[in-house]
Design a protein around this motif. Sequence first.
Motif, PDB file in Angstrom:
ATOM      1  N   SER A 105      49.029  48.355  43.777  1.00 39.42           N
ATOM      2  CA  SER A 105      49.443  49.748  43.961  1.00 39.42           C
ATOM      3  C   SER A 105      49.610  50.016  45.439  1.00 39.42           C
ATOM      4  O   SER A 105      48.773  49.623  46.247  1.00 39.42           O
ATOM      5  CB  SER A 105      48.410  50.708  43.367  1.00 39.42           C
TER       6      SER A 105
ATOM      7  N   ARG B 186      37.147  41.708  44.346  1.00 37.56           N
ATOM      8  CA  ARG B 186      37.714  41.231  43.087  1.00 37.56           C
ATOM      9  C   ARG B 186      37.753  39.704  43.086  1.00 37.56           C
ATOM     10  O   ARG B 186      37.708  39.068  44.141  1.00 37.56           O
ATOM     11  CB  ARG B 186      39.127  41.789  42.890  1.00 37.56           C
TER      12      ARG B 186
ATOM     13  N   ASN C   7      43.121  44.494  37.005  1.00 41.48           N
ATOM     14  CA  ASN C   7      42.488  45.339  38.016  1.00 41.48           C
ATOM     15  C   ASN C   7      41.246  44.700  38.628  1.00 41.48           C
ATOM     16  O   ASN C   7      40.720  45.196  39.623  1.00 41.48           O
ATOM     17  CB  ASN C   7      42.111  46.695  37.413  1.00 41.48           C
ATOM     18  N   ASN C   8      40.775  43.615  38.008  1.00 40.50           N
ATOM     19  CA  ASN C   8      39.581  42.940  38.518  1.00 40.50           C
ATOM     20  C   ASN C   8      39.924  41.667  39.283  1.00 40.50           C
ATOM     21  O   ASN C   8      39.037  40.869  39.583  1.00 40.50           O
ATOM     22  CB  ASN C   8      38.635  42.596  37.368  1.00 40.50           C
TER      23      ASN C   8
ATOM     24  N   GLU D 224      40.883  41.187  33.306  1.00 38.88           N
ATOM     25  CA  GLU D 224      41.656  42.379  33.614  1.00 38.88           C
ATOM     26  C   GLU D 224      42.368  42.217  34.957  1.00 38.88           C
ATOM     27  O   GLU D 224      41.794  41.716  35.925  1.00 38.88           O
ATOM     28  CB  GLU D 224      40.738  43.602  33.662  1.00 38.88           C
TER      29      GLU D 224
END
Length: 404
Positions: free
Chosen positions: A55, A91, A27-28, A25
């Motif tokens: 972001s 992350r 986001n990871n 992912e």
Amino acid sequence: MRKAYRWPAVIAMLLLMTGCWDSKELNNQAFALGGGIDYVPDQGYRVTNQFALISGGGAEGGDKQQDYTEVGEPKSTIYEASSYVQNKVSRIINRGHRRTLVMGEELAKIGLKDVIDIYSRYPETPLRSDIFVVKGGLASDFLKSKTPYGNQAVREYYKLHQSHREVADITFLNLLRSVNSDSMGGAVLPAVEKVPEAEGKKEKTVMPYRYIGNAVLDNNLKLRGYLDNQEVGYLMWFLMRERSVSVTDLTSDIGGEGAISAEIKSLKSRYRPTFEGDNVAMHFKLSGDAHINENNSGLDLYNAEVIRRMEWEIGQEIVKDEQELIRKIQKELRTDVLNVGDYLFRNHPEEWRKLQPRWEELFPDMKITVEAHVTIKSFGVTGASPQLKEEEVEQKGTGSENAS
């Protein structure tokens, strides 16, 4: 009967549509834009990473934060130092988008072979990357710096390297070729230096670092010194790498009263070795196309004789500058960044086998000569400066007859 065959086909299709078993992912992941390595004497290696933020954050009406820089602690190996940074980042670090590696000067002094070793083993390391050496400074300070064009320093200095008409993303590849070659040559890497005028000024109002030329590394990838921008241009001419050279020359020898400035493009060079027993001499023949950008000499460039004499004069100025560069490379840096050994290795292997064991002793004292020929291709829409009156324009050079 048909239904009996239909169900296995449907089940097989469903199995193929279950998705990627090893997907990651976004986001990871932490996307590293640039990495830096410093050597701290008596402590070890310190790794710094600059990450892109997917972001934006920041206060309303202000600049959104574009990056995040994580500075590690000194460790005994680069791998340990890199693992320490991963332990501080929530992350998984993704280095596949990294475009720039930054080396502190202390690291360059002890050598970059350990850096080459670890980064050539990472399968996700992009081979098309740029590398900088920070003269008199630290990679961590460089990565933490902010520029007027944004927070991501590595992106802006990558563009700065490109603005000098160099192919920035093959620097790491060129370094790998130098390591794996039997030519006993050195390597050059772009170098930056902190701008003294930036001290004390408001952040992001000036570029805190400037491009100063190249760092010269010896056969063991240890720092030997630096070449300025003009010297790098002349060196790239020898190596026939894509670049142009600017030349400013006084014209008194050909009847002028001022100077001319020209940009030399389409650079070409030819190696001509001469073997005498166990020694070798090298002669370089350089050629290029000149484009006159400034002429305050009073000479009329519409005159063919003036053009011929000016081409000769520019060539002599280039020879003088190139000979000075050769002297610096041989006597001060004592490193074959002219790729003479590489040329002999590829084109005269029998002779090279005799020379290779003594090359580090031979190169600083070998005879290297240069000749240069330029052809003026353009000089704008006027021959002499437009503000000069007709009687002030020299129609023909009357200087040294050596130009004939």
